[in-house]
Design an enzyme around this catalytic site. Sequence first.
Site, PDB file in Angstrom:
ATOM      1  N   LYS A 202       9.396 -18.421  13.684  1.00 23.44           N
ATOM      2  CA  LYS A 202      10.194 -19.158  12.704  1.00 23.44           C
ATOM      3  C   LYS A 202      11.406 -18.321  12.354  1.00 23.44           C
ATOM      4  O   LYS A 202      11.281 -17.216  11.829  1.00 23.44           O
ATOM      5  CB  LYS A 202       9.357 -19.458  11.466  1.00 23.44           C
ATOM      6  N   ARG A 212      15.312 -27.964   2.129  1.00 27.09           N
ATOM      7  CA  ARG A 212      15.236 -27.319   0.810  1.00 27.09           C
ATOM      8  C   ARG A 212      15.754 -28.272  -0.250  1.00 27.09           C
ATOM      9  O   ARG A 212      15.296 -28.247  -1.393  1.00 27.09           O
ATOM     10  CB  ARG A 212      15.987 -25.981   0.845  1.00 27.09           C
ATOM     11  N   LYS A 225      16.039 -15.678   3.418  1.00 28.51           N
ATOM     12  CA  LYS A 225      14.661 -15.388   3.830  1.00 28.51           C
ATOM     13  C   LYS A 225      14.616 -14.398   4.994  1.00 28.51           C
ATOM     14  O   LYS A 225      13.650 -14.347   5.755  1.00 28.51           O
ATOM     15  CB  LYS A 225      13.947 -16.704   4.177  1.00 28.51           C
ATOM     16  N   LYS A 256      10.479 -22.802  15.677  1.00 30.12           N
ATOM     17  CA  LYS A 256      11.248 -23.512  14.663  1.00 30.12           C
ATOM     18  C   LYS A 256      12.508 -22.748  14.321  1.00 30.12           C
ATOM     19  O   LYS A 256      12.409 -21.545  14.082  1.00 30.12           O
ATOM     20  CB  LYS A 256      10.362 -23.653  13.423  1.00 30.12           C
ATOM     21  N   SER A 282      15.062 -30.315   9.600  1.00 36.05           N
ATOM     22  CA  SER A 282      15.888 -31.193   8.771  1.00 36.05           C
ATOM     23  C   SER A 282      17.367 -31.147   9.150  1.00 36.05           C
ATOM     24  O   SER A 282      18.030 -32.180   9.173  1.00 36.05           O
ATOM     25  CB  SER A 282      15.711 -30.811   7.300  1.00 36.05           C
ATOM     26  N   TYR A 321      11.386 -35.825  12.117  1.00 34.74           N
ATOM     27  CA  TYR A 321      11.578 -36.893  11.130  1.00 34.74           C
ATOM     28  C   TYR A 321      11.893 -38.218  11.828  1.00 34.74           C
ATOM     29  O   TYR A 321      11.879 -39.260  11.202  1.00 34.74           O
ATOM     30  CB  TYR A 321      12.690 -36.500  10.154  1.00 34.74           C
TER      31      TYR A 321
HETATM   32  C1  PBG Z   1       8.916 -23.582   4.040  1.00 36.65           C
HETATM   33  C2  PBG Z   1       9.270 -24.508   5.123  1.00 36.65           C
HETATM   34  C3  PBG Z   1      10.575 -24.761   5.525  1.00 36.65           C
HETATM   35  C4  PBG Z   1      10.494 -25.758   6.476  1.00 36.65           C
HETATM   36  C5  PBG Z   1       9.142 -26.074   6.671  1.00 36.65           C
HETATM   37  N1  PBG Z   1       8.404 -25.270   5.825  1.00 36.65           N
HETATM   38  C6  PBG Z   1      11.887 -24.248   5.048  1.00 36.65           C
HETATM   39  C7  PBG Z   1      12.117 -22.827   4.851  1.00 36.65           C
HETATM   40  O1  PBG Z   1      11.509 -21.952   5.468  1.00 36.65           O
HETATM   41  O2  PBG Z   1      12.975 -22.530   3.996  1.00 36.65           O
HETATM   42  C8  PBG Z   1      11.705 -26.353   7.128  1.00 36.65           C
HETATM   43  C9  PBG Z   1      11.581 -27.700   7.685  1.00 36.65           C
HETATM   44  C10 PBG Z   1      12.866 -28.376   7.929  1.00 36.65           C
HETATM   45  O3  PBG Z   1      13.974 -27.830   7.746  1.00 36.65           O
HETATM   46  O4  PBG Z   1      12.782 -29.543   8.355  1.00 36.65           O
HETATM   47  N2  PBG Z   1       7.876 -22.743   4.211  1.00 36.65           N
END
Ligand code: PBG
Length: 334
Positions: A202, A212, A225, A256, A282, A321
Site C-alpha cells: 500500500k 478521505r 502517511k 494499492k 477513489s 467502485y
Molecule cells: C484507510 C484506507 C484508505 C483507503 C482504504 N483504506 C485511505 C488511506 O490510506 O488514507 C483508500 C481507498 C480509496 O482511496 O479508494 N486505511
Amino acid sequence: MRPTIAHFPQARSRRLRRTPALRSLVRENALSVSDLIWPVFIREGDDVSEPVDSMPGVNRISVDHAVRAAERAAHLGIGVMALFPYTDPAHKTHDCVEAWNHDNLVNRATRAIKAEVPEMAIMLDVALDPYNSEGHDGLVVNGIVQNDETLIALERQALVQAENGADILGPSDMMDGRIGFIRHALEANEFQSTAIMSYSAKYASAFYGPFRDAVGSVGALSGDKKTYQMDNANSDEALREVARDISEGADMVMIKPGMPYLDICQRVKAEFGVPTYAYQVSGEYAMLSAAHENGWLDRNQSVMESLLAFKRAGCDGILTYFAPLAAELILAQR
Ligand code: PBG
C-alpha cells in the site's frame, strides 16, 4: 516463453482481428463478475443516500440502503462487498475505541446484510483512521504513529469484526507485524475460518484523496502517511512486504492503488502465485468519472479497459467502485 515469430506475408496479425468471433477465439484474458469486490461507504441514519462530491455516482448510504445494495449486488453476481464507515466526528477519539465497538457502523451493517443476503461475503478494513481524531491509521503519541501499541488496537478491532460475521479482514494500516498479530488472535479465538486479504503493498498515494473525503477523515488528518505507507518509487520493497505478509498468515494480498502500480501487480503475481488483488482507488474512480462527465472518455469502454488491465497484469480480482456498472456490462455482453 519466447513466441515464434513468422514474417509478413506468412504472418498477418489482422487475420485474427477480422471478426468478433475470431477476436474472441484468441482473447487471452477476461473479466468476470466474480472478479469484482465492491467498496461501499456506510453512514448513520434511516433511508439516507448522500452523494460524495469528489466521486460522482458514489453515495454514502445508511444501513437499510446497504442491505438493498447487497441484494442488487447479489442479483448481479457480485460476491463480495467491502464496507467503509463515515464516522460521526463525535465518535473519533485519540484512543480510537469506536474501532472495536460491537455496534459501530460497519459491524451493524455487516450483521444487517448477513441477515438478509447471507451469501454476500463481507470484507472490512482493519485500520484506525475512520475512528481516529488524528486521522491516522495508527495510534498517535507526541505526533508519532505508534507501531506496537497500534497492533494491540488492531487485534481488538479485528476480533470484533470477525465476531460480527466479517468473512474477509483487510488490514490496511501498514503497521509492521500486523498480519501475524491478527492471524494469531483469530486462531486463538476460534476464528480459524476468517480470511485475511492484506493490503500488502500500500503506497503513500495522492490517489486516496476522494476516499478521505468520503469517510470524512480528510479534515482530521494531520500531515501525511509516509512513515507507514510505501514510497511511490519502490518496487523490490513490495515483494518483501508481500513475502512477509504471506509468511505471517495472509490468505490473499493486495496492491494499492491499482492503475499506477500495474507493474507491482505483475511482479507480485509472477513471484508468489498467491491470490492477488488490486484496489482501483477513489482517485482513479474520480479521474475516470471526471472525464466521463465532461464527455471526454467513453464511460463503459474506458471502465472495462481499465479493469481488464488488472487481469492482464495477473490479478485475480479488483476492488472497484465501478463494480455494479462493470457487472451490468459483463452481463449485457452475454
Ligand atoms: C484507510 C484506507 C484508505 C483507503 C482504504 N483504506 C485511505 C488511506 O490510506 O488514507 C483508500 C481507498 C480509496 O482511496 O479508494 N486505511
